[in-house]
Design an enzyme around this catalytic site. Structure first.
Site, PDB file in Angstrom:
ATOM      1  N   GLU A   1      -8.431 -11.468   1.639  1.00 13.61           N
ATOM      2  CA  GLU A   1      -7.824 -10.578   2.663  1.00 13.61           C
ATOM      3  C   GLU A   1      -6.373 -10.828   3.179  1.00 13.61           C
ATOM      4  O   GLU A   1      -6.060 -12.119   3.430  1.00 13.61           O
ATOM      5  CB  GLU A   1      -8.792 -10.798   4.000  1.00 13.61           C
TER       6      GLU A   1
ATOM      7  N   GLU B   1     -15.327 -16.351   6.387  1.00 10.59           N
ATOM      8  CA  GLU B   1     -14.557 -16.824   7.675  1.00 10.59           C
ATOM      9  C   GLU B   1     -15.411 -17.643   8.651  1.00 10.59           C
ATOM     10  O   GLU B   1     -15.657 -17.263   9.766  1.00 10.59           O
ATOM     11  CB  GLU B   1     -13.959 -15.723   8.428  1.00 10.59           C
TER      12      GLU B   1
HETATM   13  O1  AHR Z   1     -10.934  -6.950   7.310  1.00 11.81           O
HETATM   14  C1  AHR Z   1     -11.369  -6.897   8.548  1.00 11.81           C
HETATM   15  C2  AHR Z   1     -12.087  -8.337   8.966  1.00 11.81           C
HETATM   16  O2  AHR Z   1     -10.768  -9.219   9.043  1.00 11.81           O
HETATM   17  C3  AHR Z   1     -13.044  -8.847   8.222  1.00 11.81           C
HETATM   18  O3  AHR Z   1     -14.348  -8.286   8.106  1.00 11.81           O
HETATM   19  C4  AHR Z   1     -12.856 -10.110   8.505  1.00 11.81           C
HETATM   20  O4  AHR Z   1     -13.303 -10.982   7.306  1.00 11.81           O
HETATM   21  C5  AHR Z   1     -11.349 -10.426   9.102  1.00 11.81           C
HETATM   22  O5  AHR Z   1     -11.577 -10.998  10.157  1.00 11.81           O
END
Ligand code: AHR
Length: 502
Positions: free
Chosen positions: A292, A173
């Site tokens: 994610e 990110e």
């Molecule tokens: O999964 C939790 C968080 O969400 C992670 O660390 C990050 O990559 C995202 O913003």
């Protein structure tokens, strides 16, 4: 009663499901690693300190890849802190989550855990506070057989054989101001390109994932992907994409409609990366790593409400307790991933244990399946093979999220080896059952062999240590043949798995 129809044909396919669509994610965050994966004084712990009860549940999910060690954590991580004799490892201030990181578990232990869990590590390198050289050194440490300083260091730490880690993320990110070492697309694109070059020169067999946008609402979305790929197109195989959904407004009809936006997001990212390919007159196709995805909102206010202490080791943060409607939404998200399997090759449910996870644990006590465990386990078990391009007709409903939301969303997957077909179907209507008629005449003579439904009169019901199976799929009535079609009644607000054999 409203009715829907789904027509499927053997030869009309979207693509083949890459097994890595059922990946997971373990971050040094909250109680994911400590008290989740590793708890040496737990009654089920093995000689390495890994919880046996958690391992059994992870194996049940059958997740072929596991992303590690972050997430936001990785952008401040020095991998050297987590290798070598445990008693010599430093305790660090961890800035992403305001915790203390004791480094009791590091890369080598994680790779060992992956082997026990039947999964393959997908490692992320720190391109936040560090850069290409540190990333390259980690690849050498992990993957070079022997005879160099870092490969021999690994051997001296007790891991004689190289880990052979194939899949790597170039940071996490990096478009987000919350990220340590946040960068502009230009800065990140250059750093990622140089890191990728050095990593692939160290081990040419690697596959690399470059950071896309953290979510669709980022102001740089679209431009970010284009500019980053202008620098990295020749070096990488995948672009990452993340989405979390929530029901902050307490509007279930809208919440159940939200997975459709995930599908539209995928289409937009595909269009953007293919635009870069077109500009280069390239036939290379950058694929998507949805590394994610999940429901995440119950714990947003936790640090304040539960007075979680700053700089604690493994504090209970981001521990969403998932209810029935969350499981339905996770099911809807799985359907979107499957129906985009031609371009989404990797997807990681974030995360695997305790932190926004399908598995919860009590310290020294039980581990249990949250509601969202079930749709993932069922899809991972049954929805592998070729996704059929179904023709779905059904009534719609209006909600704040989207006017004209189809009541039903579904994916149909054929296992070419067995000829079995699995239909995953989410009925989003909240009050009435829905009649589903499946026209599978183009798939041969399909006979129903099993059906399960996940539903509950209380959409807010959860599983707990005391009632771990309060919410779980139940066997359901099999579809019946009628006028050459297979007909079944789906209860309101339900996740359904229907299996057929030729
Ligand atoms: O999964 C939790 C968080 O969400 C992670 O660390 C990050 O990559 C995202 O913003």
């Amino acid at each position: 009663m409203p009715a829907a129809s789904l027509r499927i044909e053997r030869d009309y396919t979207i693509g083949t499901v890459d097994p890595r669509l059922y990946g997971g994610f373990a971050e040094h965050l909250g109680r994911c690693i400590y008290e989740g994966i590793w708890e040496p004084d737990h009654p089920t712990a093995d000689a390495h300190g890994f919880r046996g009860d958690v391992l059994a549940l992870v194996r049940e999910l059958d997740l072929p890849v596991m992303r590690y060690p972050g997430g936001n954590f990785v952008s401040g991580y020095s991998w050297e802190d987590g290798v070598g004799p445990r008693e010599q490892r430093p305790v660090r201030q961890e800035l992403a989550w305001k915790s203390r990181e004791p480094n009791w578990v590091g890369t080598n232990e994680f790779v060992d855990w992956c082997r026990l869990a039947g999964t393959a590590p997908m490692l992320a390198v720190n391109l936040g506070t560090r850069g290409p050289e540190d990333a390259r050194r980690l690849v050498e440490y992990c993957n070079h057989p022997s005879g160099t300083q870092l490969s021999d260091l690994r051997r001296s730490h007790g891991w004689e054989q190289p880990h052979g880690v194939k899949l790597w993320c170039l940071g996490n990110e990096m478009d987000g101001p919350w990220q340590m070492g946040h960068k502009t697309a230009q800065e990140y694109g250059r750093a990622a390109c140089e890191a990728a070059k050095l990593m692939k020169w160290t081990d040419p067999s690697l596959e690399l994932v470059v950071c896309g946008s953290s979510h669709r609402g980022m102001p740089t979305f679209g431009h970010w992907e284009r500019e980053v790929l202008d620098h990295t197109f020749d070096q990488v195989e995948y672009v990452s994409i993340h989405t979390y959904l929530g029901n902050q407004a307490g509007d279930t009809a809208s919440f159940l409609a939200k997975p459709d936006a995930m599908g539209r997001f995928i289409d937009e990212v595909v269009a953007t990366v293919d635009h870069v390919a077109a500009c280069r007159r390239s036939r290379k196709r950058i694929q998507l790593s949805f590394d994610e995805w999940n429901v995440w909102y119950h714990s947003h206010d936790d640090r304040r409400q539960r007075r979680i202490e700053d700089w604690a080791i493994a504090p209970p943060i981001l521990e969403d307790h998932y209810n029935v409607e969350d499981a339905l939404v996770v099911g809807g998200m799985l359907i979107e991933l499957l129906n985009h399997c031609d371009r989404v090759k990797i997807a990681c449910l974030a995360q695997v244990v305790n932190v926004i996870a399908p598995i919860l644990t009590a310290r020294g006590g039980a581990a249990w399946r949250q509601t969202i465990f079930h749709p993932l386990a069922q899809a991972s078990r049954w929805a592998r093979g070729e996704v059929l391009r179904g023709l779905l007709r059904c009534p719609t409903y209006d909600c704040a999220e989207q006017a004209g939301t189809p009541l039903l969303t579904a994916a149909a997957v054929l296992d070419p080896a067995s000829g079995e077909v699995t239909v995953l179907a989410l009925h989003r209507g909240l009050t009435e059952p829905l009649t589903l008629r499946i026209d599978a005449r183009g798939c041969g003579d399909l006979q129903p062999i099993a059906a399960w439904v996940l539903r509950d009169d209380d959409l807010l019901a959860v599983n707990t240590a005391a009632q771990p199976d309060r919410v779980a799929p139940q066997p359901a009535a099999l579809p019946v043949s009628q006028d050459g079609l297979l007909q079944v009644e789906l209860p309101p607000a339900s996740w359904n798995v229907l299996r057929f054999r030729r």
